[in-house]
Design an enzyme around this catalytic site. Structure first.
Site: not given
Ligand code: PEP
Length: 252
Positions: A9, A11, A97, A99, A169, A175, A215
């Site tokens: 991904n 992003k 996701h 985010e 996730e 991240g 990660s």
């Protein structure tokens, strides 16, 4: 047998030339390493999808979108429809996701509508979900994950699950450099599979690829991917570097 998948991904990273360059390098690396048995996916930003598809021609790299609107068309400034994605050759879309959930207010309810649009358009989705740190600390992580899956996906007919790839996730691992242990990933993936089995059947749950994201790096990928219910990874930061991404694909 379930499909093994490594998906990157990207992003909001990589302009047009950087995207093409990364795909070119990835093509070379895949050819050199002969990574035959894994689906390799990259998700560039919308504006670079067409040029990335072109760059990925004659390779096994699949180019997918990072998001999609649920409506066919209309007054939704800044949004992209299934028809638009399909018209340039996109077959798969990442949805849900963390985010998107955190910064763009996507909810289980709005995601259920997006999933319906995926199914109605014969697309596939990589559907993301996962608990917050506070959920894990309060030992609510299984309940949170179960409700995310149930609210967004359990209205589907069994047959529709052939269009679904799941990506667990944990938000605290995205991240942050902090990854779930291989045991934590396996424990949750097995729980997810059994939740699907209870609602549908073993036949459905056995076929679902469940990716881990958070990660993942070449150094930890092998251990995580060695677990029986982990069918690959959704990769953020490490997907932007060809050596790291190839290392992760090799780990599977
Ligand atoms: C992600 O954003 O889906 C992700 C897993 O990111 P990272 O690998 O950087 O943690």
């Amino acid at each position: 047998m379930r499909a093994k998948i490594v998906a990157g991904n990207w992003k909001m990273n990589n302009d047009k030339d950087e995207s093409k360059e990364l795909i070119k390098d990835l093509k070379k690396a895949i050819k050199k390493e002969g990574l035959k048995n894994t689906r390799v996916i990259v998700a560039p930003t919308f504006v670079n999808l067409s040029s990335s598809i072109k760059a990925a021609r004659k390779s096994k790299i699949e180019v997918v979108a990072q998001n999609m609107h649920q409506s066919k068309n209309g007054a939704f400034t800044g949004e992209i429809s299934a028809d638009m994605l399909k018209s340039i050759g996109i077959k798969t879309v990442i949805l849900g996701h963390s985010e998107r959930r955190t910064y763009f207010n996507e909810t289980d309810v709005s995601l259920a509508a997006k999933v319906d649009a995926i199914i109605a358009n014969d697309l596939e989705t990589i559907f993301c979900f996962g608990e917050l740190l506070e959920d894990r600390k309060s030992e609510n992580h299984f309940a949170v994950v179960e409700s995310q899956i149930a609210n967004a996906l359990f209205h589907l007919e069994a047959d529709a699950w052939k269009s679904i790839v799941l990506a667990y996730e944990p938000v605290w691992a995205i991240g942050t450099g902090e990854t779930a242990s291989a045991e934590q990933a396996q424990e949750m993936h097995a729980f997810i599979r059994s939740t699907i089995e209870k609602k549908y059947s073993k036949k459905v749950s056995d076929k679902i690829s469940i990716l881990y994201g958070g990660s993942v790096k070449p150094a930890n990928a092998k251990e995580i991917f060695s677990k029986p219910d982990v069918d690959g990874g959704l990769i953020g930061g490490a997907a932007l570097n060809v050596a790291d991404f190839t290392g992760i694909i090799k780990a599977i």
